[in-house]
Design an enzyme around this catalytic site. Structure first.
Site, PDB file in Angstrom:
ATOM      1  N   ASP A 125     -28.583  69.013  30.129  1.00 63.27           N
ATOM      2  CA  ASP A 125     -29.880  69.694  30.591  1.00 63.27           C
ATOM      3  C   ASP A 125     -30.642  70.299  29.234  1.00 63.27           C
ATOM      4  O   ASP A 125     -30.120  71.395  28.947  1.00 63.27           O
ATOM      5  CB  ASP A 125     -29.091  70.931  31.348  1.00 63.27           C
ATOM      6  CG  ASP A 125     -30.389  71.753  32.110  1.00 63.27           C
ATOM      7  OD1 ASP A 125     -31.430  71.508  31.803  1.00 63.27           O
ATOM      8  OD2 ASP A 125     -30.035  72.248  32.946  1.00 63.27           O
ATOM      9  N   ARG A 127     -33.482  71.383  29.197  1.00 59.51           N
ATOM     10  CA  ARG A 127     -34.569  72.131  29.625  1.00 59.51           C
ATOM     11  C   ARG A 127     -34.638  73.376  28.700  1.00 59.51           C
ATOM     12  O   ARG A 127     -33.612  74.106  28.343  1.00 59.51           O
ATOM     13  CB  ARG A 127     -34.616  72.418  31.024  1.00 59.51           C
ATOM     14  CG  ARG A 127     -34.939  71.212  31.667  1.00 59.51           C
ATOM     15  CD  ARG A 127     -34.836  71.839  33.508  1.00 59.51           C
ATOM     16  NE  ARG A 127     -33.318  71.972  33.499  1.00 59.51           N
ATOM     17  CZ  ARG A 127     -32.988  72.035  34.847  1.00 59.51           C
ATOM     18  NH1 ARG A 127     -33.856  72.159  35.994  1.00 59.51           N
ATOM     19  NH2 ARG A 127     -31.706  72.222  35.005  1.00 59.51           N
TER      20      ARG A 127
END
Length: 166
Positions: A125, A127
């Site tokens: 992840d 992000r």
């Protein structure tokens, strides 16, 4: 962080009318963040931060619950007031190509998404939430009730000094 260009328009949906904002940091579409806003009086409004999931949201793949999360988030925010922040970064930020390669590994080898991304050499992840935090700041939100089951989103926003609780 540079200042984005901002566009705004009403958006009629099956959940009701939102004010749709586009925060554009560059001409690259993935550098945009969308916000669907309804009136909120709470000092801690309901906020959903969702990343694009083309397979789930557009094609309604049964392999994920992204479409359900999108609909639930829009419904609740329309009902309770708040902000739905939509980041245009598919595959948990790893990109559509990595996501589809990971989906193939999941389907053919029985690995879960985390294991498939690891096999591909991609972070699970990657992000970052600075732009989501910018959107919250734009609307004067200092703390929020974050609609999520993902502790990484809570930590991601906390890194930007925003107070939120899941």
């Amino acid at each position: 962080m540079t200042q984005p260009q901002i566009a705004r328009s009403p958006l009629n949906t099956k959940y009701g009318t939102f004010e749709l904002y586009d925060f554009a940091w560059s001409g690259n579409e993935q550098d945009n963040v969308l916000a669907l806003v309804t009136n909120f009086e709470s000092k801690t409004p309901l906020v959903r931060v969702q990343s694009a999931c083309y397979t789930g949201e557009i094609f309604e793949s049964t392999d994920c619950d992204c479409h359900w999360q999108l609909e639930t988030g829009l419904h609740r925010i329309q009902k309770e007031g708040g902000i739905f922040i939509y980041m245009l970064c598919d595959g948990r930020g790893a990109g559509l190509l990595t996501k589809i390669r990971g989906m193939n590994i999941t389907a053919t080898e029985g690995l879960d998404t985390a294991e498939a991304y690891e096999r591909l050499g991609s972070p699970l992840d990657p992000r970052e939430y600075e732009r989501a935090a910018f959107v919250l700041n734009h609307f004067g939100v200092a703390s929020c009730r974050l609609l999520t089951n993902n502790p990484r989103k809570v930590l991601g926003l906390k890194k930007t000094r925003y107070k939120c609780r899941a």
